[in-house]
Scaffold this motif. Structure first.
Motif, mmCIF file in Angstrom:
data_model
loop_
_atom_site.group_PDB
_atom_site.id
_atom_site.type_symbol
_atom_site.label_atom_id
_atom_site.label_comp_id
_atom_site.label_asym_id
_atom_site.label_seq_id
_atom_site.Cartn_x
_atom_site.Cartn_y
_atom_site.Cartn_z
ATOM 1 N N THR A 127 38.025 30.652 44.266
ATOM 2 C CA THR A 127 38.249 30.147 45.613
ATOM 3 C C THR A 127 36.919 29.579 46.098
ATOM 4 O OG1 THR A 127 37.802 32.386 46.440
ATOM 5 C CG2 THR A 127 40.113 31.756 46.112
ATOM 6 N N VAL A 128 36.953 28.624 47.020
ATOM 7 C CA VAL A 128 35.723 27.941 47.413
ATOM 8 C C VAL A 128 34.781 28.851 48.198
ATOM 9 C CG1 VAL A 128 36.698 25.618 47.340
ATOM 10 C CG2 VAL A 128 36.836 26.955 49.459
ATOM 11 N N ASP A 129 35.271 30.013 48.630
ATOM 12 C CA ASP A 129 34.367 30.971 49.264
ATOM 13 C C ASP A 129 33.783 31.957 48.257
ATOM 14 O OD1 ASP A 129 36.517 32.623 48.673
ATOM 15 O OD2 ASP A 129 37.011 33.084 50.763
ATOM 16 N N GLY A 130 34.184 31.844 46.989
ATOM 17 C CA GLY A 130 33.633 32.700 45.948
ATOM 18 C C GLY A 130 34.162 34.127 45.947
ATOM 19 N N GLN A 131 35.177 34.410 46.726
ATOM 20 C CA GLN A 131 35.667 35.779 46.837
ATOM 21 C C GLN A 131 36.528 36.196 45.648
ATOM 22 O OE1 GLN A 131 34.870 38.051 49.076
ATOM 23 N NE2 GLN A 131 33.702 36.763 50.492
ATOM 24 N N ARG A 132 37.203 35.238 45.035
ATOM 25 C CA ARG A 132 38.102 35.534 43.913
ATOM 26 C C ARG A 132 37.798 34.599 42.756
ATOM 27 N NH1 ARG A 132 41.544 40.120 44.732
ATOM 28 N NH2 ARG A 132 41.977 40.263 46.980
ATOM 29 N N THR A 133 37.856 35.134 41.532
ATOM 30 C CA THR A 133 37.561 34.310 40.356
ATOM 31 C C THR A 133 38.543 34.601 39.229
ATOM 32 O OG1 THR A 133 35.984 35.944 39.518
ATOM 33 C CG2 THR A 133 35.091 34.142 40.849
ATOM 34 N N LEU A 134 38.798 33.557 38.455
ATOM 35 C CA LEU A 134 39.654 33.649 37.275
ATOM 36 C C LEU A 134 38.970 32.911 36.143
ATOM 37 C CD1 LEU A 134 42.508 34.271 35.963
ATOM 38 C CD2 LEU A 134 43.157 31.965 36.726
ATOM 39 N N VAL A 135 38.874 33.563 34.981
ATOM 40 C CA VAL A 135 38.358 32.926 33.774
ATOM 41 C C VAL A 135 39.512 32.809 32.782
ATOM 42 C CG1 VAL A 135 36.886 33.255 31.739
ATOM 43 C CG2 VAL A 135 35.956 33.626 34.037
ATOM 44 N N VAL A 136 39.684 31.609 32.228
ATOM 45 C CA VAL A 136 40.734 31.358 31.248
ATOM 46 C C VAL A 136 40.069 30.789 29.996
ATOM 47 C CG1 VAL A 136 42.978 30.303 30.823
ATOM 48 C CG2 VAL A 136 42.264 30.770 33.167
ATOM 49 N N VAL A 137 40.326 31.389 28.833
ATOM 50 C CA VAL A 137 39.665 30.973 27.598
ATOM 51 C C VAL A 137 40.681 30.846 26.469
ATOM 52 C CG1 VAL A 137 37.482 32.082 28.253
ATOM 53 C CG2 VAL A 137 39.154 33.351 26.900
ATOM 54 N N GLY A 138 40.236 30.222 25.368
ATOM 55 C CA GLY A 138 41.060 30.083 24.175
ATOM 56 C C GLY A 138 41.343 28.635 23.871
ATOM 57 N N ASN A 139 41.714 28.340 22.626
ATOM 58 C CA ASN A 139 41.987 26.964 22.226
ATOM 59 C C ASN A 139 43.060 26.316 23.090
ATOM 60 O OD1 ASN A 139 40.096 26.768 20.121
ATOM 61 N ND2 ASN A 139 41.464 27.823 18.709
ATOM 62 N N ASP A 140 44.014 27.123 23.556
ATOM 63 C CA ASP A 140 45.067 26.625 24.430
ATOM 64 C C ASP A 140 44.928 27.168 25.848
ATOM 65 O OD1 ASP A 140 46.581 25.127 22.435
ATOM 66 O OD2 ASP A 140 47.040 27.079 21.565
ATOM 67 N N LEU A 141 43.770 27.737 26.157
ATOM 68 C CA LEU A 141 43.522 28.352 27.468
ATOM 69 C C LEU A 141 44.672 29.297 27.841
ATOM 70 C CD1 LEU A 141 42.030 25.370 29.517
ATOM 71 C CD2 LEU A 141 40.816 27.288 28.478
#
Length: 336
Positions: A127-141
């Motif tokens: 989120t643009v306030d930095g309160q929540r984050t998600l990381v998605v990884v992998g060849n197909d995310l």
């Protein structure tokens, strides 16, 4: 020198949180590479180590302090780089930026660091306030860590970064998803150009790939080509120079694999003959649309070097989802 992947993955204390700084908004500087990231992590010795850079290091001084503070809480900060300092750092001109700093918990930070180290696609969405984050990884995310506060937003974010991945290029995007404004950074491994055939054009293509920082290699046989395209990622590029119909096998393999950019050189007569052969082999009209042939933009190229420019220009346009045209004729942000 500490690597960004090491700081993210944790080193001697993988359970420790990470503070990251990213570019939320900017004006000036000219063309800037997407995916700007600086990270800081505390160590068992009580020190804080940092890695990465922002805008070729021009904003590292404020960013390092901001990253340290981000270990505790999100923050934003305005920063400006004067003309002389910007040019000295390799930027085109002066500019300003809004920096977003936020914590990144150990699990998503570690996943991001391992993806960087392993050379697989990775995305960081917040989120643009930095309160929540998600990381998605992998060849197909397809592997998610963390969350943005709701399953709906997480699903929208995952779908969005997978769409960006189809362009095959690192990207930064500030957008609204499921009614929430987010900052997206997607990192895609450097493309690899596979040239099938020899001669001056093959050499010119390899030279252009080097200018772009891409990997490249040349192969000559159908077996080598087919094996390569069957292992393509979305970032990889085939340029088929050889007109031998035997290479239809490689194109069919590439179409069925469904990944990467498939380009084939040749006259319109050569393209038409290839098209009829592929249709007879069971390839559909929809699948054929994925072959870029004759490959290259119409730039009036006449020499091998100019033709190589036209080829990589089409690859760049396709990867960025743009309809090529003169910058002077457009109204969008330059370098966006």
């Amino acid at each position: 020198m500490t690597q960004l992947s090491d700081v993210l993955a944790g080193g001697d204390d993988p359970a420790a949180p990470v503070g990251v700084v990213r570019v939320l908004a900017r004006h000036g500087f000219g063309t800037v590479e997407p995916g700007q990231l600086l990270a800081a992590r505390g160590t068992l010795m009580g020190e804080v180590v940092t890695a990465g850079d922002l805008l070729r290091g021009a904003l590292d001084a404020p960013a390092v302090e901001l990253a340290r503070s981000a270990l505790a809480a999100p923050a934003t900060q305005e920063a400006h780089v004067a003309e002389d300092d910007a040019v000295a750092a390799g930027l085109a001109c002066a500019g300003g930026a809004t920096l977003l700093a936020h914590p990144l918990e150990a699990d998503p930070a570690g996943a991001l660091g391992r993806a960087f180290a392993g050379g697989v696609p990775a995305a960081l969405v917040s989120t643009v306030d930095g309160q929540r984050t998600l990381v998605v990884v992998g060849n197909d995310l397809d592997e998610a860590h963390g969350g943005l506060g709701s399953p709906e937003l997480d699903e929208a974010a995952a779908a969005h970064v997978r769409g960006l991945l189809r362009r095959g290029a690192t990207a930064t995007d500030r957008t609204e998803l499921a009614g929430v404004e987010v900052l997206v950074d997607l990192w895609v491994p450097v493309p690899s150009l596979l040239v099938v055939g020899a001669g001056a054009l093959g050499e010119a293509l390899a030279a252009q790939a080097a200018v772009l920082g891409w990997g490249s290699r040349a192969v000559a046989t159908v077996a080598e080509t087919t094996a390569a395209v069957e292992a393509f990622t979305d970032a990889d590029v085939l340029v088929l120079l050889d007109h031998d119909p035997a290479f239809d096998e490689s194109l069919i393999a590439g179409l069925r694999h469904g990944r990467g950019f498939l380009g084939a050189l040749g006259s319109r007569r050569t393209q038409a003959a290839r098209r009829e052969r592929l249709l007879a082999a069971g390839i559909t009209e929809e699948q054929l649309a994925a072959i870029h042939g004759p490959v290259g933009l119409d730039l009036g190229a006449r020499t091998p070097a100019e033709t190589a420019v036209s080829v990589v220009a089409e690859v760049l346009a396709v990867r960025s989802g743009r309809d090529p045209g003169a910058l002077s004729a457009g109204r969008g942000q330059i370098g966006a």
